[in-house]
Design a protein around this motif. Sequence first.
Motif, PDB file in Angstrom:
ATOM      1  N   TYR A 112       0.507  -1.201   0.250  1.00 53.32           N
ATOM      2  CA  TYR A 112       0.018  -0.296   0.081  1.00 53.32           C
ATOM      3  C   TYR A 112       0.832   0.916  -0.162  1.00 53.32           C
ATOM      4  CZ  TYR A 112       0.929   0.285   5.120  1.00 53.32           C
ATOM      5  OH  TYR A 112       1.956  -0.096   6.085  1.00 53.32           O
ATOM      6  N   ARG A 113      -0.016   2.238  -0.398  1.00 54.75           N
ATOM      7  CA  ARG A 113       1.624   3.366  -0.340  1.00 54.75           C
ATOM      8  C   ARG A 113       0.168   4.335   0.343  1.00 54.75           C
ATOM      9  NH1 ARG A 113       4.899   4.526  -4.308  1.00 54.75           N
ATOM     10  NH2 ARG A 113       5.231   2.703  -5.947  1.00 54.75           N
ATOM     11  N   GLU A 114       1.739   4.881   1.060  1.00 54.65           N
ATOM     12  CA  GLU A 114       1.187   6.563   1.820  1.00 54.65           C
ATOM     13  C   GLU A 114       0.599   8.059   1.487  1.00 54.65           C
ATOM     14  OE1 GLU A 114       2.764   4.752   6.427  1.00 54.65           O
ATOM     15  OE2 GLU A 114       4.302   5.971   4.595  1.00 54.65           O
ATOM     16  N   ASP A 115      -0.105   9.115   2.194  1.00 52.89           N
ATOM     17  CA  ASP A 115       0.123   9.839   1.635  1.00 52.89           C
ATOM     18  C   ASP A 115       1.162   9.910   0.426  1.00 52.89           C
ATOM     19  OD1 ASP A 115      -2.884   9.306   2.472  1.00 52.89           O
ATOM     20  OD2 ASP A 115      -2.960  10.806   4.029  1.00 52.89           O
ATOM     21  N   ASP A 116       2.195  10.315   0.877  1.00 53.20           N
ATOM     22  CA  ASP A 116       3.433  11.323   0.831  1.00 53.20           C
ATOM     23  C   ASP A 116       4.276  10.176  -0.163  1.00 53.20           C
ATOM     24  OD1 ASP A 116       4.836   8.797   2.441  1.00 53.20           O
ATOM     25  OD2 ASP A 116       5.097  10.214   3.618  1.00 53.20           O
ATOM     26  N   ASN A 117       3.464   9.208  -0.992  1.00 50.42           N
ATOM     27  CA  ASN A 117       4.317   8.263  -1.492  1.00 50.42           C
ATOM     28  C   ASN A 117       4.999   6.784  -1.474  1.00 50.42           C
ATOM     29  OD1 ASN A 117       3.285   7.266  -4.944  1.00 50.42           O
ATOM     30  ND2 ASN A 117       5.278   8.140  -5.138  1.00 50.42           N
ATOM     31  N   VAL A 399      11.175   4.142   0.172  1.00 55.43           N
ATOM     32  CA  VAL A 399      10.182   5.857   1.134  1.00 55.43           C
ATOM     33  C   VAL A 399      10.554   7.200   0.241  1.00 55.43           C
ATOM     34  CG1 VAL A 399      10.940   7.772   3.130  1.00 55.43           C
ATOM     35  CG2 VAL A 399      11.065   5.185   2.907  1.00 55.43           C
ATOM     36  N   SER A 400       9.265   8.069   0.227  1.00 50.68           N
ATOM     37  CA  SER A 400       9.353   8.791  -0.744  1.00 50.68           C
ATOM     38  C   SER A 400      10.177   9.788  -0.377  1.00 50.68           C
ATOM     39  CB  SER A 400       8.186   9.443  -0.658  1.00 50.68           C
ATOM     40  OG  SER A 400       8.192  10.109  -0.340  1.00 50.68           O
ATOM     41  N   ASP A 401      10.829  10.757  -1.170  1.00 51.95           N
ATOM     42  CA  ASP A 401      11.970  12.611  -0.196  1.00 51.95           C
ATOM     43  C   ASP A 401      10.876  13.060   0.573  1.00 51.95           C
ATOM     44  OD1 ASP A 401      13.453  12.189  -2.449  1.00 51.95           O
ATOM     45  OD2 ASP A 401      13.222  13.526  -3.619  1.00 51.95           O
ATOM     46  N   GLN A 402       9.921  12.559   0.420  1.00 51.38           N
ATOM     47  CA  GLN A 402       8.948  13.792   2.064  1.00 51.38           C
ATOM     48  C   GLN A 402       9.015  12.649   2.758  1.00 51.38           C
ATOM     49  OE1 GLN A 402       4.716  14.730   0.920  1.00 51.38           O
ATOM     50  NE2 GLN A 402       4.183  15.270   2.997  1.00 51.38           N
ATOM     51  N   GLY A 403       8.377  11.780   3.038  1.00 47.92           N
ATOM     52  CA  GLY A 403       8.195  10.593   3.992  1.00 47.92           C
ATOM     53  C   GLY A 403       9.895  10.483   3.985  1.00 47.92           C
ATOM     54  N   ALA A 404      11.440  10.651   3.791  1.00 46.18           N
ATOM     55  CA  ALA A 404      12.086  10.375   4.132  1.00 46.18           C
ATOM     56  C   ALA A 404      12.558  11.599   5.834  1.00 46.18           C
ATOM     57  CB  ALA A 404      13.760  10.606   2.654  1.00 46.18           C
ATOM     58  N   THR A 405      12.102  12.906   5.240  1.00 47.58           N
ATOM     59  CA  THR A 405      12.170  13.521   6.553  1.00 47.58           C
ATOM     60  C   THR A 405      11.078  13.241   7.161  1.00 47.58           C
ATOM     61  OG1 THR A 405      12.930  15.080   4.724  1.00 47.58           O
ATOM     62  CG2 THR A 405      11.492  16.049   6.696  1.00 47.58           C
ATOM     63  N   LYS A 406      10.096  12.957   7.511  1.00 48.24           N
ATOM     64  CA  LYS A 406       9.332  12.950   8.570  1.00 48.24           C
ATOM     65  C   LYS A 406       9.322  11.478   9.197  1.00 48.24           C
ATOM     66  CE  LYS A 406       5.592  10.348   7.421  1.00 48.24           C
ATOM     67  NZ  LYS A 406       3.980  10.772   7.018  1.00 48.24           N
ATOM     68  N   ALA A 427      19.778   8.047   8.821  1.00 45.02           N
ATOM     69  CA  ALA A 427      18.285   8.722   8.723  1.00 45.02           C
ATOM     70  C   ALA A 427      18.429  10.221   8.397  1.00 45.02           C
ATOM     71  CB  ALA A 427      17.407   8.096   9.695  1.00 45.02           C
ATOM     72  N   GLU A 428      19.412  10.858   8.530  1.00 42.11           N
ATOM     73  CA  GLU A 428      19.734  12.261   8.751  1.00 42.11           C
ATOM     74  C   GLU A 428      20.151  13.152   8.034  1.00 42.11           C
ATOM     75  OE1 GLU A 428      20.321  12.956  14.059  1.00 42.11           O
ATOM     76  OE2 GLU A 428      22.266  13.264  12.267  1.00 42.11           O
ATOM     77  N   TYR A 429      20.810  12.529   7.200  1.00 41.22           N
ATOM     78  CA  TYR A 429      21.505  12.936   5.737  1.00 41.22           C
ATOM     79  C   TYR A 429      20.261  12.971   5.221  1.00 41.22           C
ATOM     80  CZ  TYR A 429      25.929  11.530   6.611  1.00 41.22           C
ATOM     81  OH  TYR A 429      28.112  11.816   6.760  1.00 41.22           O
ATOM     82  N   ARG A 430      18.974  12.025   4.954  1.00 37.53           N
ATOM     83  CA  ARG A 430      17.744  11.952   3.876  1.00 37.53           C
ATOM     84  C   ARG A 430      16.947  12.623   4.795  1.00 37.53           C
ATOM     85  NH1 ARG A 430      21.204   7.825   4.444  1.00 37.53           N
ATOM     86  NH2 ARG A 430      20.556   6.571   2.655  1.00 37.53           N
ATOM     87  N   ILE A 431      16.934  13.942   5.490  1.00 36.91           N
ATOM     88  CA  ILE A 431      16.465  14.561   6.041  1.00 36.91           C
ATOM     89  C   ILE A 431      16.327  16.061   5.354  1.00 36.91           C
ATOM     90  CG2 ILE A 431      15.632  16.391   7.535  1.00 36.91           C
ATOM     91  CD1 ILE A 431      16.078  14.086   9.909  1.00 36.91           C
ATOM     92  N   LYS A 432      15.267  16.385   4.887  1.00 39.21           N
ATOM     93  CA  LYS A 432      15.783  17.858   4.051  1.00 39.21           C
ATOM     94  C   LYS A 432      15.541  19.289   4.810  1.00 39.21           C
ATOM     95  CE  LYS A 432      13.414  16.747  -0.677  1.00 39.21           C
ATOM     96  NZ  LYS A 432      12.322  16.495  -1.517  1.00 39.21           N
ATOM     97  N   ALA A 433      16.647  20.131   4.113  1.00 39.26           N
ATOM     98  CA  ALA A 433      16.727  20.998   5.163  1.00 39.26           C
ATOM     99  C   ALA A 433      14.991  22.165   5.394  1.00 39.26           C
ATOM    100  CB  ALA A 433      17.613  22.257   4.227  1.00 39.26           C
TER     101      ALA A 433
END
Length: 433
Positions: A112-117, A399-406, A427-433
Amino acid sequence: MVQIKRLISTDSNFNQALHQLLAFDAIMDESIDTAVAQILIEIKTRGNAALIEYTQRFDHVHASSIKTLELTHDELHQSLSSLPAEQRQALELAAKRIKTYHEKQVASSWHYREDDNTLLGQKVTPLDRVGLYVPGGKASYPSSVLMNAIPAKVAGVGELLMVVPTPHGEKNDMVLAAAAISGIDRVFTIGGAQAIGALAYGTETIPQVDKIVGPGNAYVAAAKRRVFGIVGIDMVAGPSEILVICDGKTEPDWIAMDMFSQAEHDELAQSILLAPDADFLNQVAKSIDRLIDTMPRHDVIRAALENRGALIQIQDLEEACAIANAISPEHLELSVDNPEFWVDKIKHAGAIFMGRHTCEALGDYCAGPNHVLPTSRTARFSSPLGVYDFQKRSSLIQVSDQGATKLGEIASILANSEGLQAHARSAEYRIKA
């Protein structure tokens, strides 16, 4: 007269007496374990040569190579063709029913896919290769071949190997015919702990399997225990068990024979009857005494009933179900009115046989569900053998780009709290500023 134990649930010492009745000394014979350990070392280090030596020593079968101990598909089908029509038809009908039932168990992959893909899911894949151990010689267990091989094939196992000893070269046509019907890929006429070792470690001729299933003697059981972890195993089964709950309205002869059906396996098998009516228990006891000497295996049945059997008077069927859950039997017969109501009271049993006409023997051969069942109270946490034992699950995570931050922020907090800073930084490397 059969000296079978009589218990009453209202007696002050009932729980202690029941505990003693259920107790089974499963301590491994040290001499067996020592012998098995040496056999496995020899197979692991010397392969085919050791396997040939042990086959000659224990089964009195001379072989120039392991290839001479492998049966061809033509030989399997010759055994099938040689059977009387009645036996062949019975095998084929049983196989069809077993396949139909187990096809319902096939698990599917999903996601299944979550809202952030972000995608999460499960991938289901069959095992690559499975080994099936089957007792051989005078023992004939074609039903075990069907019950172990068919769910593996339904699951999609890539290659299914069968090992079966042939003492003094004695082959059993029913067993080989069952192998043909089941679609087993390769059959080797080897047995004992040495066959388990060959499947677990592989030899120059026999490939290593991923899982070993099937019944065997004490040496086979000890070998399966020792190789678990190198390969998977189905279970290490204890003696066969049947628990019958009856409301007193079933023919006493039927109940006696149902108890015999498990007692005839061996002297350690267990047959127990729960009923609220003392007169009915007396009738069953009379049936046991009258029928036992008509059985070819009467000595085994008598020993099993006197060693570990019991006729137990209970207050009502509600209490019977509570006792059944405490016993957690391999086979449970509900020989009562409205079994659909009482089955809802049962939490722990390998297989539940509902109604007066549903004898356990039908489940052993042809009803459809598997007859490889948990024993020795392991039904509290184990299930019958099935397709799911030949499939495995892999988790899917994308994990999507958005999901990687969350998710990265959550993972960072938890990883740092555990003192695992590399986890946190990854995990922190993939968090968007």
